[in-house]
Enzyme design. Structure first.
Site, PDB file in Angstrom:
ATOM      1  N   LYS A   1       0.831  -1.208   0.000  1.00 34.88           N
ATOM      2  CA  LYS A   1       0.000   0.000   0.000  1.00 34.88           C
ATOM      3  C   LYS A   1       0.871   1.267   0.000  1.00 34.88           C
ATOM      4  O   LYS A   1       2.088   1.187   0.045  1.00 34.88           O
ATOM      5  CB  LYS A   1      -0.950  -0.012   1.199  1.00 34.88           C
ATOM      6  CG  LYS A   1      -1.948  -1.170   1.146  1.00 34.88           C
ATOM      7  CD  LYS A   1      -2.801  -1.109  -0.111  1.00 34.88           C
ATOM      8  CE  LYS A   1      -3.971  -2.077  -0.119  1.00 34.88           C
ATOM      9  NZ  LYS A   1      -3.591  -3.496  -0.187  1.00 34.88           N
TER      10      LYS A   1
HETATM   11  C1  LIG Z   1      -9.619  -2.565  -1.956  1.00 39.17           C
HETATM   12  C2  LIG Z   1      -9.101  -3.309  -0.762  1.00 39.17           C
HETATM   13  N1  LIG Z   1      -9.908  -3.451   0.308  1.00 39.17           N
HETATM   14  C3  LIG Z   1      -9.492  -4.095   1.406  1.00 39.17           C
HETATM   15  C4  LIG Z   1      -8.230  -4.629   1.488  1.00 39.17           C
HETATM   16  C5  LIG Z   1      -7.824  -5.351   2.728  1.00 39.17           C
HETATM   17  O1  LIG Z   1      -6.714  -4.744   3.322  1.00 39.17           O
HETATM   18  P1  LIG Z   1      -5.863  -5.529   4.412  1.00 39.17           P
HETATM   19  O2  LIG Z   1      -4.901  -6.385   3.672  1.00 39.17           O
HETATM   20  O3  LIG Z   1      -5.160  -4.438   5.178  1.00 39.17           O
HETATM   21  O4  LIG Z   1      -6.796  -6.292   5.249  1.00 39.17           O
HETATM   22  C6  LIG Z   1      -7.356  -4.508   0.419  1.00 39.17           C
HETATM   23  C7  LIG Z   1      -6.004  -5.088   0.486  1.00 39.17           C
HETATM   24  O5  LIG Z   1      -5.413  -5.539  -0.454  1.00 39.17           O
HETATM   25  C8  LIG Z   1      -7.798  -3.833  -0.742  1.00 39.17           C
HETATM   26  O6  LIG Z   1      -6.978  -3.678  -1.795  1.00 39.17           O
END
Ligand SMILES: Cc1ncc(COP(=O)(O)O)c(C=O)c1O
Length: 387
Positions: free
Chosen positions: A184
């Site tokens: 990210k």
């Molecule tokens: C659009 C989106 N939503 C939610 C998530 C979930 O994030 P996390 O990996 O921090 O749980 C991601 C992660 O790749 C994502 O790209």
């Protein structure tokens, strides 16, 4: 051909992040503590949100937000099919029903003009995803939310540093959920943050995140805390640790600089691929915004080639260029094909993008030479596989 493999993404970690983690490890306090509090305060100040809850992931943020909103079985939540699994799976795990609305063909963001026809008396919320770091058009979404009494939960996993009409994502009248996963815009290893203007929602998410213990319970083994504690409700274990926040504290001040570098690479790609008809390049939305360029996601016009998208990615790999898949649309995945087939009925833009999309390498410490290698490899694969 380049000698070393170029991954599609890798985090940019400096000596100050490393020193801060070592400081945590040596301090005797490695779980939730003062560094998490500092990261919370600094992130809140950066995005302009009065309340924020640091968590172990954005997935945890989606889960707890939906629980805090008391989503009931059968409640409908509108979202995009062009997202990571957790946006949709958290709706299901909370007993809700995801209702998928198609995307715009250029930005790949939710097509807000198609939401109204999907609203029913059971609709409770809309979850827009700021795809690749480009803000959805929030004003028409707010108008719909006001008209139908809906809550907007922004999946801001890609959107740390994104702005909409001069305002940072995280500062709008919504709930915004950020991710600090390693690919990210900034990272804490794994991590997430729920930002909101609603104090009671922040309080509820905060209780749910750590066994239902009151907000300051993390202090119970510190000199300033008290070992006794009370459980206010049955909760989860989704807290962020100090060794994660130690990384975030030093990533956050670099976020604008990271975005500037991501933007320069994305614009270089846009320029270099402008004369390549086999690629549909990501489009800028027409309203004022700052794109955080979390991902660079062209669509490969496979109808003009002898190979499909997966083969295209494989050919890039043979040239030592990594790529990512963000995303195979959620309704193309096995569980959804079987369990929610009606949801796949009319999502032509998502279907089109899902079969053609790929993420090219994009991360702040990429050099100009790396970006040139990517362009050369993409053009080589296309030239060798035209119909
Ligand atoms: C659009 C989106 N939503 C939610 C998530 C979930 O994030 P996390 O990996 O921090 O749980 C991601 C992660 O790749 C994502 O790209």
């Amino acid at each position: 051909m380049r000698q070393e493999f170029l991954p599609f993404s890798t985090p940019t970690i400096g000596d100050d992040e490393i020193a801060e983690v070592v400081d945590s490890l040596k301090s005797g306090w490695i779980t939730t503590g003062p560094k998490v509090k500092r990261f919370e305060e600094e992130f809140k100040a950066y995005v302009g949100s009065p309340f924020a809850v640091p968590l172990s992931s954005a997935t945890a943020g989606l889960h707890l937000t939906l629980l805090a909103l008391k989503i009931q079985p059968g409640d409908e939540i509108i979202t995009t099919p062009m997202t990571f699994a957790s946006t949709v799976s958290m709706i299901i795990l909370c007993g809700g029903k995801p209702v998928l609305v198609d995307i715009e063909p250029g930005t790949l963001n939710l097509d807000i003009s198609k939401i109204r026809e999907k609203i029913t008396p059971r609709t409770r919320a809309i979850i827009p995803v700021h795809f690749a770091g480009q803000s959805c058009d929030m004003d028409p979404l707010f108008a719909l939310a006001r008209e139908f009494g809906l809550t907007i939960i922004e999946d801001a996993a890609h959107a740390a540093g994104t702005e909409y009409k001069g305002k940072r994502i995280g500062s709008l009248e919504t709930i915004s959920i950020f991710s600090f996963h390693p690919n990210k815009n900034i990272t804490t290893g794994e991590g997430g943050m729920v930002c909101t203007r609603d104090e009671s929602l922040a309080e509820e998410v905060s209780l749910l995140k750590f066994h239902g213990m009151s907000r300051e319970a993390w202090k119970r083994f510190a000199a300033s805390g008290t070992p006794n504690y009370d459980i206010m409700l049955p909760g989860y274990k989704y807290n962020m640790m100090d060794i994660q926040a130690a990384i975030g504290i030093h990533q956050l001040p670099k976020l604008d600089q990271f975005i500037a570098r991501r933007t320069a690479i994305a614009e270089y790609y846009n320029h270099a691929f402008a004369d390549v008809p086999e690629l549909a390049l990501p489009a800028y939305a027409p309203y004022e915004q700052r794109h955080a360029w979390h991902l660079y996601t062209p669509l490969v016009r496979i109808e003009q080639l002898r190979i499909d998208r997966d083969q295209f990615m494989n050919e890039l790999k043979k040239l030592n260029i990594g790529s990512g898949l963000h995303y195979k649309a959620i309704h193309h995945h096995a569980w959804y094909r079987e369990n929610l087939p009606q949801e796949a009925a009319s999502l032509p833009n998502a279907d089109y993008a899902s079969d053609r999309i790929l993420s090219l390498p994009l991360f702040p410490k990429m050099g100009d030479d790396d970006a040139r290698d990517v362009v050369e490899a993409v053009k080589t694969v296309i030239a060798g596989n035209r119909k």
